[in-house]
Design an enzyme around this catalytic site. Structure first.
Site, short mmCIF file in Angstrom:
data_model
loop_
_atom_site.label_atom_id
_atom_site.label_comp_id
_atom_site.label_asym_id
_atom_site.label_seq_id
_atom_site.Cartn_x
_atom_site.Cartn_y
_atom_site.Cartn_z
N ASN A 10 0.87 -1.25 -0.01
CA ASN A 10 -0.01 -0.11 -0.04
C ASN A 10 0.81 1.20 0.12
O ASN A 10 0.29 2.49 0.15
CB ASN A 10 -1.00 0.07 1.31
CG ASN A 10 -2.08 -0.75 1.21
OD1 ASN A 10 -2.57 -0.83 0.03
ND2 ASN A 10 -2.29 -1.51 2.29
N ASN A 11 2.28 1.02 -0.16
CA ASN A 11 3.28 2.04 -0.01
C ASN A 11 3.26 2.93 -1.33
O ASN A 11 3.87 2.15 -2.38
CB ASN A 11 4.35 1.56 0.56
CG ASN A 11 5.30 2.79 0.75
OD1 ASN A 11 5.59 3.60 0.16
ND2 ASN A 11 6.21 2.56 1.84
N ASP A 70 10.24 -6.85 1.71
CA ASP A 70 10.24 -6.38 3.29
C ASP A 70 11.66 -5.83 3.25
O ASP A 70 12.87 -6.19 2.94
CB ASP A 70 9.86 -7.38 4.42
CG ASP A 70 9.58 -6.70 5.63
OD1 ASP A 70 9.35 -5.51 5.69
OD2 ASP A 70 9.74 -7.54 6.80
N PHE A 151 11.74 8.75 1.38
CA PHE A 151 11.12 8.27 2.50
C PHE A 151 11.82 7.32 3.65
O PHE A 151 12.90 7.10 3.21
CB PHE A 151 9.68 7.50 2.00
CG PHE A 151 9.91 6.13 1.41
CD1 PHE A 151 9.74 5.01 2.16
CD2 PHE A 151 10.23 6.31 0.16
CE1 PHE A 151 9.91 3.76 1.41
CE2 PHE A 151 10.71 4.90 -0.71
CZ PHE A 151 10.47 3.75 -0.03
N GLY A 152 11.29 7.19 4.57
CA GLY A 152 11.73 6.45 5.59
C GLY A 152 13.04 6.92 6.16
O GLY A 152 12.98 8.06 6.64
N HIS A 179 19.34 -0.62 -2.35
CA HIS A 179 18.96 -2.04 -1.82
C HIS A 179 17.74 -2.52 -2.60
O HIS A 179 17.70 -3.59 -3.25
CB HIS A 179 18.78 -2.01 -0.29
CG HIS A 179 17.66 -0.94 0.15
ND1 HIS A 179 18.03 0.44 0.18
CD2 HIS A 179 16.44 -1.15 0.56
CE1 HIS A 179 17.00 1.17 0.58
NE2 HIS A 179 15.90 0.34 0.89
#
Length: 195
Positions: A10-11, A70, A151-152, A179
């Site tokens: 959903n990102n 992930d 982001f993040g 990554h």
């Protein structure tokens, strides 16, 4: 005609990033495109486990070939933390990047060893078979946020060989060296070899 693959996220940032990398190979659908509004639980204690849980959920409930990822930030001085808990490192509900960065910087106060790596694991389910791809990028955590892109943890992570954070380098460079880009490149090469 391009084949279609569901990316179990959903990102919107991740969806945009991966679509840009895979655009000429596959049409990527997000969870909204298949009317999936569920927040798929990430209850595994490894990145590999969480990626597979999400991919299996979509395959079992919607019947699509799909992939899920992930990603974790693994900091040497914190023995690999936040790792699998990167998105919810500060606790609470949802993904609060600001709070996560604050906690990380606080925990690294006075620490000289700033070595870290981002690691992404992708689980792909294609024609009932499961495949995994991994990408990593080494770097360092700086002492205060810099940059507005991404982001993040992007504003505090400087990839090896660069002097700017992911948040300063911008999408084009990040999509080439990150990554996620490295894991997606492996996924893309695999998909290309299958068509």
């Amino acid at each position: 005609m391009k084949s279609k693959l569901v990316f179990a996220t959903n990102n919107a940032h991740k969806l945009k990033e991966i679509s840009a990398i895979l655009s000429n190979k596959v049409e990527i659908l997000g969870l909204k495109d298949i009317c999936c509004n569920v927040d798929i639980p990430e209850t595994a204690d490894t990145l590999e486990g969480n990626a597979l849980l999400k991919a299996q959920y979509i395959q079992q409930h919607y019947g699509f070939d799909c992939f899920a990822d992930d990603t974790g930030l693994e900091v040497e001085a914190l023995h690999g933390a936040p790792g699998v808990y990167s998105a919810r490192y500060a606790g609470g509900e949802g993904h609060d990047s600001e709070a996560n960065m604050k906690r990380l910087l606080k925990e690294l106060e006075g620490e000289e060893n700033r070595r870290a790596r981002f690691r992404t694991v992708i689980a792909l389910i294609l024609n009932g078979e499961v495949y995994q791809f991994e990408g990593t990028v080494e770097g360092n955590i700086i002492r205060k946020k810099q940059g507005t892109f991404g982001f993040g943890y992007d504003p505090v992570f400087v990839p090896e060989g660069y002097t700017k954070t992911f948040a300063e380098l911008g999408e084009e460079i990040k999509n080439r060296i990150s990554h996620r880009a490295r894991a997606v490149q492996k996924l893309a090469e695999f998909l290309k070899s299958r068509t």
